[in-house]
Design a protein around this motif. Structure first.
Motif, PDB file in Angstrom:
ATOM      1  N   UNK A 149       0.897  -1.118   0.107  1.00 24.37           N
ATOM      2  CA  UNK A 149      -0.048  -0.234  -0.045  1.00 24.37           C
ATOM      3  C   UNK A 149       0.841   1.272  -0.123  1.00 24.37           C
ATOM      4  N   UNK A 150       0.397   2.118  -0.511  1.00 20.51           N
ATOM      5  CA  UNK A 150       1.184   3.625  -0.800  1.00 20.51           C
ATOM      6  C   UNK A 150       0.657   4.343   0.632  1.00 20.51           C
ATOM      7  N   UNK A 151       1.631   5.251   0.912  1.00 21.36           N
ATOM      8  CA  UNK A 151       0.931   6.078   2.247  1.00 21.36           C
ATOM      9  C   UNK A 151      -0.588   6.492   2.161  1.00 21.36           C
ATOM     10  N   UNK A 152      -1.321   6.306   3.203  1.00 18.98           N
ATOM     11  CA  UNK A 152      -2.732   6.762   3.338  1.00 18.98           C
ATOM     12  C   UNK A 152      -3.391   5.676   2.856  1.00 18.98           C
ATOM     13  N   UNK A 153      -3.127   4.532   2.119  1.00 20.38           N
ATOM     14  CA  UNK A 153      -3.882   3.538   1.535  1.00 20.38           C
ATOM     15  C   UNK A 153      -4.179   2.416   2.706  1.00 20.38           C
ATOM     16  N   UNK A 154      -5.267   1.642   2.805  1.00 19.99           N
ATOM     17  CA  UNK A 154      -5.607   0.616   3.745  1.00 19.99           C
ATOM     18  C   UNK A 154      -4.716  -0.585   3.362  1.00 19.99           C
ATOM     19  N   UNK A 155      -4.355  -1.197   4.407  1.00 21.76           N
ATOM     20  CA  UNK A 155      -3.351  -2.389   4.045  1.00 21.76           C
ATOM     21  C   UNK A 155      -3.901  -3.604   3.441  1.00 21.76           C
ATOM     22  N   UNK A 156      -5.302  -3.625   2.994  1.00 22.99           N
ATOM     23  CA  UNK A 156      -5.910  -4.696   2.270  1.00 22.99           C
ATOM     24  C   UNK A 156      -6.124  -4.083   1.007  1.00 22.99           C
ATOM     25  N   UNK A 157      -5.589  -4.798   0.083  1.00 22.64           N
ATOM     26  CA  UNK A 157      -6.056  -4.333  -1.346  1.00 22.64           C
ATOM     27  C   UNK A 157      -7.364  -4.162  -1.860  1.00 22.64           C
TER      28      UNK A 157
ATOM     29  N   UNK B  75      -9.943  -3.479   0.316  1.00 23.41           N
ATOM     30  CA  UNK B  75     -10.387  -2.373   1.411  1.00 23.41           C
ATOM     31  C   UNK B  75      -9.976  -1.074   0.669  1.00 23.41           C
ATOM     32  N   UNK B  76      -8.640  -1.115   0.127  1.00 24.73           N
ATOM     33  CA  UNK B  76      -7.977   0.112  -0.580  1.00 24.73           C
ATOM     34  C   UNK B  76      -8.938   0.458  -1.719  1.00 24.73           C
TER      35      UNK B  76
ATOM     36  N   UNK C  36      -8.624   6.501 -10.728  1.00 21.34           N
ATOM     37  CA  UNK C  36      -9.053   6.727  -9.370  1.00 21.34           C
ATOM     38  C   UNK C  36      -7.969   6.411  -8.414  1.00 21.34           C
ATOM     39  N   UNK C  37      -7.207   5.171  -8.744  1.00 19.36           N
ATOM     40  CA  UNK C  37      -6.295   4.535  -7.522  1.00 19.36           C
ATOM     41  C   UNK C  37      -5.222   3.901  -8.327  1.00 19.36           C
ATOM     42  N   UNK C  38      -3.952   3.805  -7.684  1.00 16.16           N
ATOM     43  CA  UNK C  38      -2.888   2.903  -8.289  1.00 16.16           C
ATOM     44  C   UNK C  38      -2.846   1.842  -7.083  1.00 16.16           C
ATOM     45  N   UNK C  39      -2.745   0.715  -7.310  1.00 22.22           N
ATOM     46  CA  UNK C  39      -2.647  -0.271  -6.588  1.00 22.22           C
ATOM     47  C   UNK C  39      -1.227  -1.339  -6.860  1.00 22.22           C
ATOM     48  N   UNK C  40      -0.344  -1.216  -5.993  1.00 18.41           N
ATOM     49  CA  UNK C  40       1.138  -1.897  -6.296  1.00 18.41           C
ATOM     50  C   UNK C  40       1.095  -3.302  -5.620  1.00 18.41           C
TER      51      UNK C  40
END
Length: 187
Positions: A126-134, A136-137, A151-155
């Protein structure tokens, strides 16, 4: 009067295919305008020059399932992997020694890809400020918070193999307009 589409010269198909291997993407486009035979030649050259399963097989265990996902959900590969296809040459690793696959999905189409990546051994980073579960993020995306149509980048990362997949969910069902309108495309 309408201009006629180009026609293929009267050469053996094998000769035209050999010539096509020396073309760039624009040349392939022009050749594909020559009707079904031209499109078939371009498709065969692309399959040989840049086999999808070889390129994506670096990142996922089952490239066929990955390709099926892409087809079913209108997803697009971008970044260095796409650039390698266009330039037809391998590119170096990123500055942190990771190979990265950038993947663009439309709104509501990311969830199956996240599941596929997690099942394939990736961990969500997760990026800073994102929830730890993909998931949920992804669920926490706020309407109207998109930047440049994303809308969002998930790594996701596989540290032992130095692989990274970045999933960018776009505001539209079809990600191509977002990619083409992105500031990086104007460089």
């Amino acid at each position: 009067s309408k201009s006629a589409l180009p026609s293929l010269p009267r050469l053996p198909t094998e000769t035209i295919q050999e010539i096509a291997t020396m073309c760039d993407v624009y040349g392939w486009y022009k050749l594909s305008l020559a009707g079904r035979e031209g499109r078939n030649i371009v498709a065969n050259v692309i399959k040989r020059a840049y086999p999808f399963h070889d390129a994506v097989g670096i990142f996922v265990t089952d490239p066929a399932a990955f390709r099926a996902y892409m087809s079913a959900h209108g997803a697009i590969i971008g970044g260095l992997v796409a650039l390698q296809f266009i330039r037809r040459e391998p590119l170096p690793y990123g500055p942190d020694n990771f190979r990265q696959l950038d993947f663009y999905t439309g709104t509501g189409h990311s969830r199956p890809l996240l599941k596929l990546l997690l099942e394939d051994g990736y961990t969500f980073s997760p990026a800073p400020g994102q929830r730890s579960n993909a998931f949920e993020a992804l669920d926490a995306v706020v309407a109207g918070s998109a930047v440049h149509g994303i809308e969002i980048d998930l790594v996701f990362e596989k540290h032992g193999e130095n692989l990274r997949v970045k999933v960018s969910q776009c505001v539209f069902d079809e990600p191509l307009p977002v990619i083409l309108d992105h500031p990086h495309m104007s460089r």
